[in-house]
Write a protein that holds these residues in place. Structure first.
Motif, PDB file in Angstrom:
ATOM      1  N   GLY A  77       0.819  -1.206   0.000  1.00  0.00           N
ATOM      2  CA  GLY A  77       0.000   0.000   0.000  1.00  0.00           C
ATOM      3  C   GLY A  77       0.850   1.252   0.000  1.00  0.00           C
ATOM      4  N   GLY A  78       0.195   2.398  -0.003  1.00  0.00           N
ATOM      5  CA  GLY A  78       0.903   3.660  -0.088  1.00  0.00           C
ATOM      6  C   GLY A  78       1.432   3.861  -1.493  1.00  0.00           C
ATOM      7  N   TYR A  79       2.605   4.474  -1.604  1.00  0.00           N
ATOM      8  CA  TYR A  79       3.241   4.678  -2.900  1.00  0.00           C
ATOM      9  C   TYR A  79       4.738   4.705  -2.696  1.00  0.00           C
ATOM     10  CZ  TYR A  79       2.932   9.601  -1.355  1.00  0.00           C
ATOM     11  OH  TYR A  79       2.999  10.773  -0.641  1.00  0.00           O
ATOM     12  N   ALA A  80       5.475   4.592  -3.822  1.00  0.00           N
ATOM     13  CA  ALA A  80       6.919   4.429  -3.697  1.00  0.00           C
ATOM     14  C   ALA A  80       7.673   5.089  -4.835  1.00  0.00           C
ATOM     15  CB  ALA A  80       7.265   2.943  -3.665  1.00  0.00           C
ATOM     16  N   LEU A  81       8.910   5.451  -4.520  1.00  0.00           N
ATOM     17  CA  LEU A  81       9.900   5.867  -5.511  1.00  0.00           C
ATOM     18  C   LEU A  81      10.911   4.731  -5.568  1.00  0.00           C
ATOM     19  CD1 LEU A  81      11.249   8.036  -7.353  1.00  0.00           C
ATOM     20  CD2 LEU A  81      12.515   8.742  -5.328  1.00  0.00           C
ATOM     21  N   TYR A  82      11.034   4.125  -6.760  1.00  0.00           N
ATOM     22  CA  TYR A  82      11.940   2.993  -6.950  1.00  0.00           C
ATOM     23  C   TYR A  82      13.211   3.449  -7.662  1.00  0.00           C
ATOM     24  CZ  TYR A  82       7.886   0.074  -5.943  1.00  0.00           C
ATOM     25  OH  TYR A  82       6.812  -0.518  -5.334  1.00  0.00           O
ATOM     26  N   VAL A  83      14.335   2.837  -7.291  1.00  0.00           N
ATOM     27  CA  VAL A  83      15.615   3.079  -7.954  1.00  0.00           C
ATOM     28  C   VAL A  83      16.174   1.730  -8.391  1.00  0.00           C
ATOM     29  CG1 VAL A  83      16.067   5.144  -6.571  1.00  0.00           C
ATOM     30  CG2 VAL A  83      16.996   2.943  -5.827  1.00  0.00           C
ATOM     31  N   HIS A  84      17.172   1.762  -9.247  1.00  0.00           N
ATOM     32  CA  HIS A  84      17.819   0.526  -9.689  1.00  0.00           C
ATOM     33  C   HIS A  84      18.422  -0.156  -8.459  1.00  0.00           C
ATOM     34  CE1 HIS A  84      20.441  -2.279 -11.668  1.00  0.00           C
ATOM     35  NE2 HIS A  84      19.979  -1.922 -12.850  1.00  0.00           N
ATOM     36  N   CYS A  85      18.087  -1.407  -8.257  1.00  0.00           N
ATOM     37  CA  CYS A  85      18.479  -2.101  -7.022  1.00  0.00           C
ATOM     38  C   CYS A  85      19.979  -2.379  -6.933  1.00  0.00           C
ATOM     39  CB  CYS A  85      17.691  -3.391  -6.859  1.00  0.00           C
ATOM     40  SG  CYS A  85      18.008  -4.608  -8.154  1.00  0.00           S
ATOM     41  N   GLN A  86      20.712  -2.273  -8.038  1.00  0.00           N
ATOM     42  CA  GLN A  86      22.144  -2.526  -7.982  1.00  0.00           C
ATOM     43  C   GLN A  86      22.969  -1.248  -7.818  1.00  0.00           C
ATOM     44  OE1 GLN A  86      22.766  -4.981 -11.442  1.00  0.00           O
ATOM     45  NE2 GLN A  86      22.320  -6.825 -10.293  1.00  0.00           N
ATOM     46  N   THR A  87      22.287  -0.135  -7.617  1.00  0.00           N
ATOM     47  CA  THR A  87      23.007   1.098  -7.295  1.00  0.00           C
ATOM     48  C   THR A  87      23.187   1.166  -5.781  1.00  0.00           C
ATOM     49  OG1 THR A  87      21.004   2.435  -7.006  1.00  0.00           O
ATOM     50  CG2 THR A  87      21.922   2.316  -9.250  1.00  0.00           C
ATOM     51  N   THR A  88      23.926   2.149  -5.339  1.00  0.00           N
ATOM     52  CA  THR A  88      24.117   2.354  -3.901  1.00  0.00           C
ATOM     53  C   THR A  88      23.166   3.417  -3.356  1.00  0.00           C
ATOM     54  OG1 THR A  88      25.823   4.018  -4.300  1.00  0.00           O
ATOM     55  CG2 THR A  88      26.559   1.728  -4.038  1.00  0.00           C
ATOM     56  N   LEU A  89      22.189   3.827  -4.150  1.00  0.00           N
ATOM     57  CA  LEU A  89      21.325   4.957  -3.769  1.00  0.00           C
ATOM     58  C   LEU A  89      20.602   4.741  -2.441  1.00  0.00           C
ATOM     59  CD1 LEU A  89      20.010   5.844  -7.295  1.00  0.00           C
ATOM     60  CD2 LEU A  89      21.369   7.333  -5.805  1.00  0.00           C
ATOM     61  N   ILE A  90      20.007   3.582  -2.247  1.00  0.00           N
ATOM     62  CA  ILE A  90      19.250   3.360  -1.005  1.00  0.00           C
ATOM     63  C   ILE A  90      20.197   3.229   0.185  1.00  0.00           C
ATOM     64  CG2 ILE A  90      17.637   1.837   0.200  1.00  0.00           C
ATOM     65  CD1 ILE A  90      16.335   3.572  -1.992  1.00  0.00           C
ATOM     66  N   SER A  91      21.298   2.516   0.023  1.00  0.00           N
ATOM     67  CA  SER A  91      22.232   2.417   1.155  1.00  0.00           C
ATOM     68  C   SER A  91      22.825   3.787   1.467  1.00  0.00           C
ATOM     69  CB  SER A  91      23.319   1.379   0.897  1.00  0.00           C
ATOM     70  OG  SER A  91      24.124   1.736  -0.195  1.00  0.00           O
ATOM     71  N   ASP A  92      23.100   4.585   0.442  1.00  0.00           N
ATOM     72  CA  ASP A  92      23.592   5.948   0.674  1.00  0.00           C
ATOM     73  C   ASP A  92      22.535   6.779   1.410  1.00  0.00           C
ATOM     74  OD1 ASP A  92      25.861   5.183  -0.707  1.00  0.00           O
ATOM     75  OD2 ASP A  92      25.365   6.325  -2.529  1.00  0.00           O
ATOM     76  N   ALA A  93      21.260   6.615   1.018  1.00  0.00           N
ATOM     77  CA  ALA A  93      20.178   7.351   1.672  1.00  0.00           C
ATOM     78  C   ALA A  93      20.037   6.931   3.134  1.00  0.00           C
ATOM     79  CB  ALA A  93      18.854   7.135   0.928  1.00  0.00           C
ATOM     80  N   LEU A 110       9.398   4.276   0.609  1.00  0.00           N
ATOM     81  CA  LEU A 110       7.948   4.127   0.669  1.00  0.00           C
ATOM     82  C   LEU A 110       7.309   5.326   1.359  1.00  0.00           C
ATOM     83  CD1 LEU A 110       7.872   0.401   1.869  1.00  0.00           C
ATOM     84  CD2 LEU A 110       7.848   1.264  -0.484  1.00  0.00           C
ATOM     85  N   PHE A 111       6.115   5.630   0.927  1.00  0.00           N
ATOM     86  CA  PHE A 111       5.349   6.741   1.485  1.00  0.00           C
ATOM     87  C   PHE A 111       3.922   6.282   1.740  1.00  0.00           C
ATOM     88  CE2 PHE A 111       8.549   8.310  -1.440  1.00  0.00           C
ATOM     89  CZ  PHE A 111       9.235   9.224  -0.659  1.00  0.00           C
ATOM     90  N   ASN A 112       3.244   6.996   2.636  1.00  0.00           N
ATOM     91  CA  ASN A 112       1.824   6.728   2.848  1.00  0.00           C
ATOM     92  C   ASN A 112       1.065   8.036   2.668  1.00  0.00           C
ATOM     93  OD1 ASN A 112       1.763   8.171   5.373  1.00  0.00           O
ATOM     94  ND2 ASN A 112       2.688   6.379   6.331  1.00  0.00           N
ATOM     95  N   ALA A 113      -0.247   7.965   2.785  1.00  0.00           N
ATOM     96  CA  ALA A 113      -1.076   9.143   2.532  1.00  0.00           C
ATOM     97  C   ALA A 113      -0.745  10.310   3.465  1.00  0.00           C
ATOM     98  CB  ALA A 113      -2.554   8.779   2.651  1.00  0.00           C
ATOM     99  N   GLN A 114      -0.199  10.018   4.645  1.00  0.00           N
ATOM    100  CA  GLN A 114       0.112  11.067   5.605  1.00  0.00           C
ATOM    101  C   GLN A 114       1.486  11.709   5.357  1.00  0.00           C
ATOM    102  OE1 GLN A 114      -1.142   7.902   6.806  1.00  0.00           O
ATOM    103  NE2 GLN A 114      -3.098   8.924   6.496  1.00  0.00           N
ATOM    104  N   THR A 115       2.274  11.130   4.451  1.00  0.00           N
ATOM    105  CA  THR A 115       3.616  11.647   4.198  1.00  0.00           C
ATOM    106  C   THR A 115       3.555  12.994   3.511  1.00  0.00           C
ATOM    107  OG1 THR A 115       4.453   9.389   3.921  1.00  0.00           O
ATOM    108  CG2 THR A 115       5.844  11.173   3.110  1.00  0.00           C
ATOM    109  N   SER A 116       4.262  13.949   4.059  1.00  0.00           N
ATOM    110  CA  SER A 116       4.411  15.239   3.395  1.00  0.00           C
ATOM    111  C   SER A 116       5.774  15.219   2.714  1.00  0.00           C
ATOM    112  CB  SER A 116       4.329  16.379   4.412  1.00  0.00           C
ATOM    113  OG  SER A 116       4.656  17.602   3.774  1.00  0.00           O
ATOM    114  N   ILE A 117       5.758  15.150   1.400  1.00  0.00           N
ATOM    115  CA  ILE A 117       6.994  15.053   0.626  1.00  0.00           C
ATOM    116  C   ILE A 117       7.934  16.200   0.956  1.00  0.00           C
ATOM    117  CG2 ILE A 117       7.965  15.057  -1.714  1.00  0.00           C
ATOM    118  CD1 ILE A 117       6.429  12.485  -0.975  1.00  0.00           C
ATOM    119  N   SER A 118       7.382  17.391   1.143  1.00  0.00           N
ATOM    120  CA  SER A 118       8.228  18.560   1.403  1.00  0.00           C
ATOM    121  C   SER A 118       8.935  18.472   2.751  1.00  0.00           C
ATOM    122  CB  SER A 118       7.408  19.840   1.314  1.00  0.00           C
ATOM    123  OG  SER A 118       6.388  19.830   2.283  1.00  0.00           O
ATOM    124  N   ASP A 119       8.483  17.573   3.623  1.00  0.00           N
ATOM    125  CA  ASP A 119       9.122  17.401   4.930  1.00  0.00           C
ATOM    126  C   ASP A 119      10.251  16.371   4.903  1.00  0.00           C
ATOM    127  OD1 ASP A 119       7.397  19.239   5.995  1.00  0.00           O
ATOM    128  OD2 ASP A 119       6.036  17.751   6.850  1.00  0.00           O
TER     129      ASP A 119
END
Length: 141
Positions: A77-93, A110-119
Motif C-alpha cells: 500500500g501507499g506509494y513508492a519511488l523505486y531506484v535501480h536495485c544494484q546502485t548504492t542509492l538506497i544504502s547511501d540514503a 515508501l510513502f503513505n497518505a500522511q507523508t508530506s513530501i516537502s518534509d
C-alpha cells in the motif's frame, strides 16, 4: 514546490497514473513534479518519461548522467519511488538520512497518505539518482 511539471504526454504513463488509487496518485504526481524540478536544478538535461515494468519511469536519456527512477504502488500500500536495485542509492540514503524514509530493501523508499513530501530530504535522493553516473563514472548502471 514552485513550478509545475510538464503535462503527461505519454499515453501509457497517463494510463498508469489513472490506474493508481487517488491518494497514491496525488503523492506520486508530487514526486513527479519534484523530479522535474530537481532535474532542472541539477542541469541533467531533459527528462524522458516512459514506462518501465508498467510504471512511470524517469530517465536522463540525453545526458546519461543518472539512473532511472520509477513511481509505483507497492503491494503493502501507499506509494513508492523505486531506484535501480544494484546502485548504492538506497544504502547511501540510509547512511545520510537514517529514518527520514521508510525503505524497501535496496530498491525503494515508501510513502503513505500522511507523508508530506516537502518534509523529507527526497529532493537530495532524487538529485543523487539523476547524477548517479556523473558521480560514479566507473559504474555504468
Amino acid at each position: 514546490m514552485n513550478s509545475s511539471s510538464p503535462p503527461l504526454q505519454n499515453e501509457g504513463v497517463a494510463a498508469a497514473f489513472a490506474r493508481f488509487p487517488a491518494l497514491a496518485r496525488a503523492g506520486l504526481l508530487e514526486i513527479r513534479q519534484l523530479i522535474y524540478e530537481v532535474a532542472e536544478t541539477e542541469g541533467v538535461g531533459p527528462i524522458e518519461e516512459t514506462l518501465k515494468w508498467g510504471q512511470p519511469a524517469y530517465l536522463t536519456s540525453q545526458s546519461k548522467s543518472g539512473t532511472s527512477l520509477r513511481l509505483g504502488v507497492p503491494k503493502s500500500g501507499g506509494y513508492a519511488l523505486y531506484v535501480h536495485c544494484q546502485t548504492t542509492l538506497i544504502s547511501d540514503a540510509r547512511t545520510a538520512f537514517g529514518d527520514a524514509f521508510t525503505y524497501e530493501g535496496n530498491r525503494a523508499v515508501l510513502f503513505n497518505a500522511q507523508t508530506s513530501i516537502s518534509d523529507t530530504p527526497l529532493a537530495l535522493l532524487i538529485a543523487s539518482a539523476l547524477t548517479y553516473h556523473r558521480r560514479n563514472k566507473k559504474d555504468p548502471r
